[in-house]
Write a protein that holds these residues in place. Structure first.
Motif, PDB file in Angstrom:
ATOM      1  N   THR A 129      49.831  60.416  62.434  1.00 18.36           N
ATOM      2  CA  THR A 129      50.508  60.112  61.055  1.00 18.36           C
ATOM      3  C   THR A 129      51.290  60.732  61.191  1.00 18.36           C
ATOM      4  OG1 THR A 129      49.359  62.198  60.586  1.00 18.36           O
ATOM      5  CG2 THR A 129      47.574  59.654  60.245  1.00 18.36           C
ATOM      6  N   GLN A 130      51.496  62.481  61.237  1.00 17.38           N
ATOM      7  CA  GLN A 130      52.618  62.861  61.828  1.00 17.38           C
ATOM      8  C   GLN A 130      53.874  62.872  62.877  1.00 17.38           C
ATOM      9  OE1 GLN A 130      51.050  66.622  63.777  1.00 17.38           O
ATOM     10  NE2 GLN A 130      51.033  67.730  61.769  1.00 17.38           N
ATOM     11  N   ILE A 131      53.718  61.603  63.196  1.00 20.15           N
ATOM     12  CA  ILE A 131      54.684  60.907  64.545  1.00 20.15           C
ATOM     13  C   ILE A 131      54.984  59.866  63.338  1.00 20.15           C
ATOM     14  CG2 ILE A 131      54.965  59.944  66.557  1.00 20.15           C
ATOM     15  CD1 ILE A 131      53.910  61.422  67.964  1.00 20.15           C
ATOM     16  N   PHE A 132      54.782  59.088  63.051  1.00 23.92           N
ATOM     17  CA  PHE A 132      55.450  58.067  62.257  1.00 23.92           C
ATOM     18  C   PHE A 132      55.323  58.659  60.970  1.00 23.92           C
ATOM     19  CE2 PHE A 132      52.553  56.003  64.927  1.00 23.92           C
ATOM     20  CZ  PHE A 132      53.759  54.688  65.735  1.00 23.92           C
ATOM     21  N   ASP A 133      55.256  59.890  60.707  1.00 27.48           N
ATOM     22  CA  ASP A 133      55.937  60.199  59.095  1.00 27.48           C
ATOM     23  C   ASP A 133      57.162  60.421  59.820  1.00 27.48           C
ATOM     24  OD1 ASP A 133      54.302  59.374  58.128  1.00 27.48           O
ATOM     25  OD2 ASP A 133      52.913  61.486  57.821  1.00 27.48           O
ATOM     26  N   LYS A 134      56.946  61.201  60.644  1.00 23.31           N
ATOM     27  CA  LYS A 134      58.517  61.400  61.209  1.00 23.31           C
ATOM     28  C   LYS A 134      59.400  60.871  61.728  1.00 23.31           C
ATOM     29  CE  LYS A 134      60.262  66.038  63.679  1.00 23.31           C
ATOM     30  NZ  LYS A 134      60.618  66.959  62.779  1.00 23.31           N
ATOM     31  N   LEU A 135      59.181  59.876  61.813  1.00 20.39           N
ATOM     32  CA  LEU A 135      59.584  58.526  62.505  1.00 20.39           C
ATOM     33  C   LEU A 135      60.480  58.075  60.950  1.00 20.39           C
ATOM     34  CD1 LEU A 135      58.002  57.066  65.450  1.00 20.39           C
ATOM     35  CD2 LEU A 135      60.628  58.519  65.516  1.00 20.39           C
ATOM     36  N   GLY A 136      59.999  58.498  59.689  1.00 18.40           N
ATOM     37  CA  GLY A 136      60.725  58.367  58.302  1.00 18.40           C
ATOM     38  C   GLY A 136      59.691  56.194  58.054  1.00 18.40           C
ATOM     39  N   TRP A 137      58.648  56.465  58.607  1.00 19.70           N
ATOM     40  CA  TRP A 137      57.305  55.136  58.812  1.00 19.70           C
ATOM     41  C   TRP A 137      56.424  55.937  57.605  1.00 19.70           C
ATOM     42  CZ3 TRP A 137      56.305  51.604  63.986  1.00 19.70           C
ATOM     43  CH2 TRP A 137      57.080  51.488  64.320  1.00 19.70           C
ATOM     44  N   LYS A 138      56.588  55.965  56.920  1.00 21.20           N
ATOM     45  CA  LYS A 138      55.623  56.755  56.028  1.00 21.20           C
ATOM     46  C   LYS A 138      54.940  55.755  54.523  1.00 21.20           C
ATOM     47  CE  LYS A 138      53.323  60.580  53.412  1.00 21.20           C
ATOM     48  NZ  LYS A 138      53.112  62.133  53.073  1.00 21.20           N
ATOM     49  N   GLY A 139      54.055  54.799  54.916  1.00 21.69           N
ATOM     50  CA  GLY A 139      53.477  54.357  54.165  1.00 21.69           C
ATOM     51  C   GLY A 139      54.009  53.187  54.454  1.00 21.69           C
ATOM     52  N   THR A 140      54.327  52.529  55.938  1.00 16.35           N
ATOM     53  CA  THR A 140      54.307  51.322  56.625  1.00 16.35           C
ATOM     54  C   THR A 140      53.838  51.025  57.652  1.00 16.35           C
ATOM     55  OG1 THR A 140      56.106  51.633  57.585  1.00 16.35           O
ATOM     56  CG2 THR A 140      56.926  51.097  55.924  1.00 16.35           C
ATOM     57  N   TYR A 141      52.852  51.832  57.984  1.00 21.63           N
ATOM     58  CA  TYR A 141      51.638  51.446  58.810  1.00 21.63           C
ATOM     59  C   TYR A 141      50.916  51.750  58.508  1.00 21.63           C
ATOM     60  CZ  TYR A 141      51.705  56.262  59.523  1.00 21.63           C
ATOM     61  OH  TYR A 141      51.181  58.272  58.854  1.00 21.63           O
ATOM     62  N   THR A 142      49.484  50.947  59.290  1.00 23.25           N
ATOM     63  CA  THR A 142      48.385  51.354  59.696  1.00 23.25           C
ATOM     64  C   THR A 142      47.250  51.742  60.621  1.00 23.25           C
ATOM     65  OG1 THR A 142      48.254  49.110  57.832  1.00 23.25           O
ATOM     66  CG2 THR A 142      46.113  49.953  58.323  1.00 23.25           C
ATOM     67  N   ILE A 143      46.320  52.020  60.348  1.00 24.90           N
ATOM     68  CA  ILE A 143      45.507  52.719  61.373  1.00 24.90           C
ATOM     69  C   ILE A 143      44.168  52.422  61.112  1.00 24.90           C
ATOM     70  CG2 ILE A 143      44.618  55.061  62.716  1.00 24.90           C
ATOM     71  CD1 ILE A 143      46.901  56.453  61.485  1.00 24.90           C
TER      72      ILE A 143
END
Length: 568
Positions: A148-162
């Motif tokens: 979550t920290q990696i994808f949030d830092k990449l600017g993907w927050k709210g656009t991915y599902t684990i």
């Protein structure tokens, strides 16, 4: 005479250069920074392994391994992933009983390529694994937190599902539904295709191709289409037959702990407990996960057959041809992993070392990032270099070019760790120097003039300022103060850029441009768009006070902007 053959890269590979390299390097640095934040230490292993090391670890995917010709009596294969080589490394190094390891390297798979979708035969993986005996689900939860920290830092927050599942839960469902023990892995592999095929197609594969009884397949179908979070766990526990199965008990206890820990680490929002997730690799023993986003799945319509592969006029595509334009092919998961407690023990007689890890597919992340940038015209432009300062010179009749003076100044900046460059011409014209700086989007120029140098002064000019700005023509500073002044301005610019990115992110639905309905509902909820004055207010305060020059934390302005917005 040059040989007559087509110059090209092998199918499923590509050359990387220019802006693509800049984007990819940014992804690498973001991922590496988070790995190190969690105590990761890096290792490296050979690009090829003994064939017997890789054999029998990947299930049906073993057919995608590249075998090499016999050399010196050793049969070798190119590594398929970084997990099996890591397990081999642990088995060889008996003194290592626990490690937080990360590894960034190329892997090789003889898969059907779809280049623009990041599905390649040579590609980078970025792995993070925690090896060692620990209390249940704590390392597993941290792996998800890392993601979550990696994808949030990449600017993907709210656009991915684990997507989360547990091998023991899946195996328990299969056992209760009546799947023969020798078919569990192969049926599991079929279920794993539910992300790209409708249930009817998966059921057909299970019954017609893999010989499963139809009534057993139907019972499986009642469960594997379900997803949720704690509510799904409650539903599973409420079924008496499932609750009585020993494998199910273990899996459900693990999943209950995992969901609780993820909630504590604020990593639950992006999670979906998805019973269709199976992960085809044979070495998984516990929790498994897969991260998907827009573009991961093919363009299928739920309940309808998958779209057929397009054909070129010359005929159908072969297994080696690029399938980028095939609607039945999506990007796939952008990261995946799970727990593999028995893999190390396959290589040695020493005790098992439990492991859990995740692998990020950089090329798939890149393909989605680049597509988003192309779709969003307002996205920040990618720079060819990271140079922050262009040192240039000007003069009138008899202008010498001030080459040695420029060399001295740029050397001073290099020694102060400021990314800088100069023109290699002895007597460069000023417009040519500005053009060179603008092409590479260099944010600042340091301009040397003979009269100013006589007073030990140079001019700092921020590029791209609007007409009427008080510093449009630049600001004279003493050479002795140049480094300090540049660092102050670079820090201020970074802070304002961070504020702008946060503002853009808060204005965007789910992290990227949403559909018109969603945007309209957001506009209705906040018709005056309170974000804009906040951006201007913070930017103005930063510019006037110059507080960033005095060592303010880079995220302070972003926090100042984001905090009140969340509370309002």
């Amino acid at each position: 005479m040059a040989p007559k053959f087509e110059l090209k890269t092998p199918k499923g590979t590509k050359d990387w250069d220019g802006k693509d390299m800049v984007i990819r390097d940014k992804i690498f640095s973001t991922i590496t920074e988070v790995f190190k934040r969690h105590g990761g230490v890096t290792i490296d292993t050979p690009v090829f392994e003994l064939k017997e090391v890789l054999t029998g670890k990947y299930g049906e995917d073993s057919k995608l391994i590249y075998d090499l010709a016999d050399q010196g009596g050793e049969l070798c294969s190119l590594r398929y992933d970084l997990t099996v080589p890591f397990a081999r490394y642990l088995a060889m190094n008996r003194d290592i009983q626990n490690i937080r390891r990360y590894h960034i390297a190329k892997v090789y798979r003889r898969d059907q390529p779809a280049m623009t979708k990041g599905r390649m035969r040579e590609f980078y993986q970025c792995d993070f694994d925690i090896a060692g005996s620990y209390d249940a689900m704590i390392p597993d939860a941290e792996i998800i937190k890392v993601a979550t920290q990696i994808f949030d830092k990449l600017g993907w927050k709210g656009t991915y599902t684990i997507k989360l599942n547990h091998r023991k839960i899946l195996d328990g469902i299969f056992q209760v539904c009546g799947v023969p023990e020798d078919k569990i892995r192969t049926i599991s592999s079929a279920v794993d295709k539910l992300d790209k095929l409708p249930w009817a197609d998966v059921r057909k594969e299970m019954t017609l191709e893999k010989g499963l009884a139809e009534d057993v397949a139907d019972r499986i179908g009642e469960w594997v289409v379900l997803k949720g979070k704690k509510d799904l766990l409650v539903k599973l526990r409420a079924d008496e037959k499932l609750a009585a199965n020993e494998s199910m008990k273990q899996g459900m206890d693990d999943m209950e702990l995992l969901l609780r820990y993820l909630e504590k680490w604020k990593a639950l929002d992006s999670v979906s407990f998805d019973l269709s997730l199976a992960r085809g690799l044979d070495y998984y023993t516990g929790v498994i996960y897969e991260i998907v986003t827009e573009g991961s799945a093919p363009a299928t319509i739920e309940g309808e057959p998958a779209p057929k592969q397009k054909k070129k006029k010359k005929g159908p595509k072969g297994e080696d041809d690029d399938r980028s334009d095939d609607p039945s092919v999506g990007v796939g998961s952008v990261a995946a992993g799970g727990r593999y407690d028995n893999l190390v023990g396959m290589f040695s007689g020493k005790g098992q070392i439990p492991c859990v890890g995740i692998s990020f597919g950089v090329d798939r992340i890149f393909s989605i990032t680049k597509a988003r940038m192309a779709a969003d015209k307002s996205h920040e432009q990618v720079r060819n270099t990271e140079v922050d300062v262009f040192v240039m010179a000007f003069g009138g009749k008899g202008f010498t070019g001030l080459l040695e003076e420029r060399m001295e100044v740029v050397d001073m900046l290099w020694d102060s760790e400021i990314k800088s460059e100069i023109s290699y011409k002895v007597k460069p014209k000023l417009p040519q120097q500005f053009k060179q700086a603008e092409v590479n989007k260099v944010p600042f120029a340091v301009i040397l003039g003979e009269d100013e140098l006589a007073e030990r002064k140079v001019k700092i000019k921020e590029m791209g300022l609007l007409e009427g700005h008080p510093e449009k023509d630049g600001v004279l500073v003493l050479i002795d103060d140049l480094v300090k002044e540049l660092k102050k301005r670079l820090q201020r610019k970074k802070e304002l850029d961070d504020v702008a990115r946060v503002a853009e992110g808060l204005k965007v639905v789910h992290g990227i441009k949403g559909d018109k309905k969603e945007e309209a509902s957001v506009a209705a909820a906040a018709p005056a768009d309170p974000l804009v004055p906040k951006v201007e207010e913070v930017a103005s305060a930063l510019a006037e006070e110059g507080k960033l020059a005095d060592g303010a934390a880079p995220e302070s302005a972003a926090e100042k902007l984001a905090g009140p917005t969340e509370a309002s």
